[in-house]
Motif scaffolding. Structure first.
Motif, short mmCIF file in Angstrom:
data_model
loop_
_atom_site.label_atom_id
_atom_site.label_comp_id
_atom_site.label_asym_id
_atom_site.label_seq_id
_atom_site.Cartn_x
_atom_site.Cartn_y
_atom_site.Cartn_z
N UNK A 25 53.39 41.65 35.94
CA UNK A 25 52.66 42.23 37.33
C UNK A 25 51.37 41.78 37.45
N UNK A 26 50.12 41.74 36.44
CA UNK A 26 49.07 40.83 36.50
C UNK A 26 49.27 39.67 37.21
N UNK A 27 50.38 39.15 36.86
CA UNK A 27 49.87 37.29 37.01
C UNK A 27 49.87 37.56 38.84
N UNK A 28 51.13 38.22 39.26
CA UNK A 28 51.23 37.88 40.66
C UNK A 28 50.46 38.86 41.21
N UNK A 29 49.85 39.77 41.20
CA UNK A 29 48.86 40.59 41.85
C UNK A 29 47.47 39.38 41.26
N UNK A 30 46.93 38.47 40.20
CA UNK A 30 45.64 38.06 40.45
C UNK A 30 46.01 36.55 41.57
N UNK A 31 47.43 35.93 41.08
CA UNK A 31 47.72 35.46 41.81
C UNK A 31 47.68 36.03 44.24
N UNK A 32 48.26 36.48 44.42
CA UNK A 32 47.45 37.49 45.59
C UNK A 32 45.91 37.91 45.88
#
Ligand code: GRF
Length: 187
Positions: free
Chosen positions: A165-172
């Motif tokens: 989830x953190x990786x997806x948030x970082x990308x956003x």
């Protein structure tokens, strides 16, 4: 237009913003301020030739030191990018409508102080949310309750770990934050 960024940790958002506006003749990040003398964001700013300073609790909450630094920098926008302390009212009052924050969840869900980095993603996974995202909002005296400027969402799969989830948030964050700031300053 002049941007000052406050950060407490790694500073990937701060670096992304600095790079985005690096060759922009209308908007520039002119200073990075942090409450943590060991924050990696200091190194990132210095590597990009941006003035960076750290300050302590007394300088921020008990004196006009940080307020005076900001007054000298004359920011058009003050950006909190992973800044862990609540902005005191006397600093907010000096820059009405000019302080914004990025929160790694879809406020008002998973808001509140101390919801920083992994804690919020663990909560999202534990609550079996099917989506999460980022919220960029104005900062008021109640921290995460200022008016929302922008939100972007991503799916949370049942197999996702907090790290996923953190990786997806970082990308956003990397994708959207600079463009939202650019629109705010050129509106
Ligand atoms: C980001 O997830 C941001 O949404 C939250 O703190 C984190 C800061 O990350 N407020 P970094 O220091 O910019 O890498």
């Amino acid at each position: 237009k002049r941007i000052v960024i406050f950060a407490s940790g790694s500073g990937s958002n701060a670096e992304n913003l600095i790079r985005f506006f690096q060759n922009n003749d209308k908007v520039s990040v002119i200073q990075v301020l942090t409450n943590n003398p060991h924050a990696k964001v200091l190194e990132r700013a210095k590597n990009l030739n941006i003035s960076a300073l750290s300050f302590n609790r007394v300088a921020f909450f008990k004196t006009d030191d940080v307020l005076n630094i900001l007054k000298a920098s004359k920011p058009d926008l003050i950006i909190l990018a992973g800044f862990l302390w609540k902005f005191p009212q006397f600093i907010l009052n000096a820059f009405p409508g000019k302080v914004i924050n990025i929160h790694p969840a879809l406020l008002p869900k998973f808001g509140g102080k101390g919801m920083y980095g992994m804690h919020v993603h663990e909560a999202v996974v534990m609550k079996k949310e099917t989506e999460t995202g980022i919220t960029i909002h104005y900062v008021n005296e109640n921290y995460d309750e200022g008016a929302t400027i922008f939100q972007a969402k991503c799916a949370v799969l049942p197999t996702d770990t907090p790290e996923d989830v953190a990786a997806k948030i970082h990308k956003l964050e990397m994708e959207h934050f600079p463009k939202v700031v650019d629109k705010l300053l050129n509106a």
